[in-house]
Design a protein around this motif. Sequence first.
Motif, PDB file in Angstrom:
ATOM      1  N   ARG A  75      35.797   9.273  -3.100  1.00 33.19           N
ATOM      2  CA  ARG A  75      36.873   9.259  -4.118  1.00 33.19           C
ATOM      3  C   ARG A  75      36.285   9.534  -5.503  1.00 33.19           C
ATOM      4  O   ARG A  75      35.608   8.669  -6.091  1.00 33.19           O
ATOM      5  CB  ARG A  75      37.599   7.921  -4.122  1.00 33.19           C
ATOM      6  N   PHE A  85      45.431  22.651   1.713  1.00 34.23           N
ATOM      7  CA  PHE A  85      45.631  21.725   0.588  1.00 34.23           C
ATOM      8  C   PHE A  85      46.900  20.931   0.868  1.00 34.23           C
ATOM      9  O   PHE A  85      47.919  21.510   1.270  1.00 34.23           O
ATOM     10  CB  PHE A  85      45.779  22.517  -0.717  1.00 34.23           C
ATOM     11  N   GLN A  93      45.078  15.017   5.243  1.00 34.51           N
ATOM     12  CA  GLN A  93      45.441  15.684   3.985  1.00 34.51           C
ATOM     13  C   GLN A  93      44.224  16.435   3.466  1.00 34.51           C
ATOM     14  O   GLN A  93      43.084  15.974   3.626  1.00 34.51           O
ATOM     15  CB  GLN A  93      45.893  14.645   2.954  1.00 34.51           C
ATOM     16  N   HIS A  94      44.446  17.616   2.862  1.00 35.33           N
ATOM     17  CA  HIS A  94      43.394  18.331   2.136  1.00 35.33           C
ATOM     18  C   HIS A  94      42.263  18.847   3.027  1.00 35.33           C
ATOM     19  O   HIS A  94      41.115  18.960   2.573  1.00 35.33           O
ATOM     20  CB  HIS A  94      42.803  17.453   1.025  1.00 35.33           C
ATOM     21  N   ARG A  98      35.926  18.261   3.457  1.00 40.05           N
ATOM     22  CA  ARG A  98      35.424  17.164   2.609  1.00 40.05           C
ATOM     23  C   ARG A  98      34.969  15.944   3.414  1.00 40.05           C
ATOM     24  O   ARG A  98      34.393  15.015   2.853  1.00 40.05           O
ATOM     25  CB  ARG A  98      36.475  16.757   1.574  1.00 40.05           C
ATOM     26  N   HIS A 167      38.590  20.017  -6.226  1.00 39.31           N
ATOM     27  CA  HIS A 167      39.513  18.967  -6.678  1.00 39.31           C
ATOM     28  C   HIS A 167      38.795  18.032  -7.676  1.00 39.31           C
ATOM     29  O   HIS A 167      38.591  16.851  -7.397  1.00 39.31           O
ATOM     30  CB  HIS A 167      39.947  18.195  -5.423  1.00 39.31           C
ATOM     31  N   TYR A 169      37.502  15.542 -10.427  1.00 37.48           N
ATOM     32  CA  TYR A 169      37.884  14.336 -11.176  1.00 37.48           C
ATOM     33  C   TYR A 169      37.007  14.260 -12.432  1.00 37.48           C
ATOM     34  O   TYR A 169      35.784  14.149 -12.323  1.00 37.48           O
ATOM     35  CB  TYR A 169      37.614  13.075 -10.359  1.00 37.48           C
ATOM     36  N   LYS A 191      55.149  17.624  -7.968  1.00 38.47           N
ATOM     37  CA  LYS A 191      55.161  16.773  -6.768  1.00 38.47           C
ATOM     38  C   LYS A 191      55.869  15.442  -7.040  1.00 38.47           C
ATOM     39  O   LYS A 191      56.444  14.840  -6.126  1.00 38.47           O
ATOM     40  CB  LYS A 191      53.722  16.518  -6.288  1.00 38.47           C
ATOM     41  N   ASP A 212      51.530  15.084 -11.326  1.00 36.96           N
ATOM     42  CA  ASP A 212      51.019  15.741 -10.112  1.00 36.96           C
ATOM     43  C   ASP A 212      51.655  17.124 -10.056  1.00 36.96           C
ATOM     44  O   ASP A 212      52.715  17.321  -9.486  1.00 36.96           O
ATOM     45  CB  ASP A 212      51.389  14.922  -8.870  1.00 36.96           C
ATOM     46  N   VAL A 244      45.700  22.578 -10.377  1.00 40.54           N
ATOM     47  CA  VAL A 244      46.452  21.347 -10.104  1.00 40.54           C
ATOM     48  C   VAL A 244      46.008  20.294 -11.116  1.00 40.54           C
ATOM     49  O   VAL A 244      44.813  20.137 -11.365  1.00 40.54           O
ATOM     50  CB  VAL A 244      46.203  20.849  -8.667  1.00 40.54           C
ATOM     51  N   TRP A 246      46.400  16.186 -11.970  1.00 40.18           N
ATOM     52  CA  TRP A 246      46.832  14.948 -11.314  1.00 40.18           C
ATOM     53  C   TRP A 246      46.262  13.722 -11.999  1.00 40.18           C
ATOM     54  O   TRP A 246      45.061  13.683 -12.313  1.00 40.18           O
ATOM     55  CB  TRP A 246      46.377  14.937  -9.840  1.00 40.18           C
ATOM     56  N   GLU A 271      42.140  20.706 -11.127  1.00 36.31           N
ATOM     57  CA  GLU A 271      41.629  21.275  -9.879  1.00 36.31           C
ATOM     58  C   GLU A 271      41.874  22.786  -9.850  1.00 36.31           C
ATOM     59  O   GLU A 271      42.917  23.254 -10.310  1.00 36.31           O
ATOM     60  CB  GLU A 271      42.328  20.612  -8.706  1.00 36.31           C
TER      61      GLU A 271
HETATM   62  O1  TA6 Z   1      45.642  17.159  -5.999  1.00 38.47           O
HETATM   63  C1  TA6 Z   1      46.578  16.138  -6.183  1.00 38.47           C
HETATM   64  C2  TA6 Z   1      46.846  15.460  -4.839  1.00 38.47           C
HETATM   65  O2  TA6 Z   1      47.405  16.360  -3.922  1.00 38.47           O
HETATM   66  C3  TA6 Z   1      47.730  14.244  -5.086  1.00 38.47           C
HETATM   67  O3  TA6 Z   1      49.050  14.446  -4.612  1.00 38.47           O
HETATM   68  C4  TA6 Z   1      47.010  13.117  -4.353  1.00 38.47           C
HETATM   69  O4  TA6 Z   1      47.393  13.081  -2.985  1.00 38.47           O
HETATM   70  C5  TA6 Z   1      45.567  13.583  -4.557  1.00 38.47           C
HETATM   71  O5  TA6 Z   1      45.622  14.980  -4.277  1.00 38.47           O
HETATM   72  C6  TA6 Z   1      44.526  12.829  -3.775  1.00 38.47           C
HETATM   73  O6  TA6 Z   1      44.652  13.084  -2.428  1.00 38.47           O
HETATM   74  P1  TA6 Z   1      43.662  12.271  -1.431  1.00 38.47           P
HETATM   75  O7  TA6 Z   1      43.969  12.819  -0.059  1.00 38.47           O
HETATM   76  O8  TA6 Z   1      42.266  12.555  -1.865  1.00 38.47           O
HETATM   77  O9  TA6 Z   1      44.008  10.819  -1.611  1.00 38.47           O
END
Ligand code: TA6
Length: 300
Positions: A75, A85, A93-94, A98, A167, A169, A191, A212, A244, A246, A271
């Motif tokens: 994280r 994505f 997700q994503h 990763r 992505h 941070y 979103k 988001d 993106v 967020w 991102e």
């Molecule tokens: O890039 C933004 C996003 O899609 C948010 O909607 C949130 O879900 C974030 O990514 C983090 O996603 P994760 O799967 O790493 O918790």
Amino acid sequence: MTTSKPATNTDPNALGRVTFLDGQGDLPMLEISTPWSTAEIYLLGAHVTQFKKKDEPPLLFLSQCSRFNEGHPIRGGIPVIFPWFGQREGLGQHGFARVKSWDLKEVLPAPDGSVSVRFRLPDCPEAAAFPPFTADYVVTVNQSLTLQLIVTNQSKDAEFTFENCLHTYFEVADATAISIHGLKGVSYLDKVASFLEKTETSDALRVASEVDRIFLNTAGTVEILDPRIGRRIRVEKQSSASTVVWNPWIAKSRQMSDFGDEEYEHMICVESGNVASNSISLPPGGISTLTVKLSSETLK
Ligand code: TA6
């Protein structure tokens, strides 16, 4: 093992150095030091967890609550999002890049003290759902941090359609005091409003609630102004049509077990990739290179 570039002068600080060690969760990682900066990269996800210039605070945010175990994403830092994505029915997700351990293929110190490292995503069961491909990730560390995600369609006859996103941070002193520039007039999927399509009206996007936004058809540079740190962060990109932005804000922060309840105050994600309608369709033998350069300067 420490790999240093051949000495080009007598100043020991002029060497780019790579040290291999066990990081958090005893996961293998690389520590890179250059005359200008340091960086940390875990093999899990080829995940850059830190980049810090010698005269500045860390550029990247890393959650104090992050997991460091195989199969789970770290994280913070720079998650490599590929080959999709967002949510995908029945899958994580994503994408899966990763949460896989990447192979370290090359360490390339340069005469000026820069260091580049190249990783390759190894084959995995999840990849069988896609045409054969290779994915390489090159990280170059010097006064800035340059990332290249290079995807090759190894199929002889099938098109490979995928999404990619770095992505990132970023560490900020106070998310409510920053402004994000370069997206005025760009359309985005919100979103927070069920992916309603909108257009950015401000040339100084601010954070005062959950943000988001998936900005589409935008190739431009984005800047983050952080008046509290006194820093301008620049996100330059090539072969990226999507940006993106967020910040999870209060409620979402509380829902994430690997993210501190108040950590939203000190981070913003900007991102860079190709997502949603900007996804990439590579012909057989085609190569796609997503390049992102992260740099910073102190605000006078
Ligand atoms: O890039 C933004 C996003 O899609 C948010 O909607 C949130 O879900 C974030 O990514 C983090 O996603 P994760 O799967 O790493 O918790």
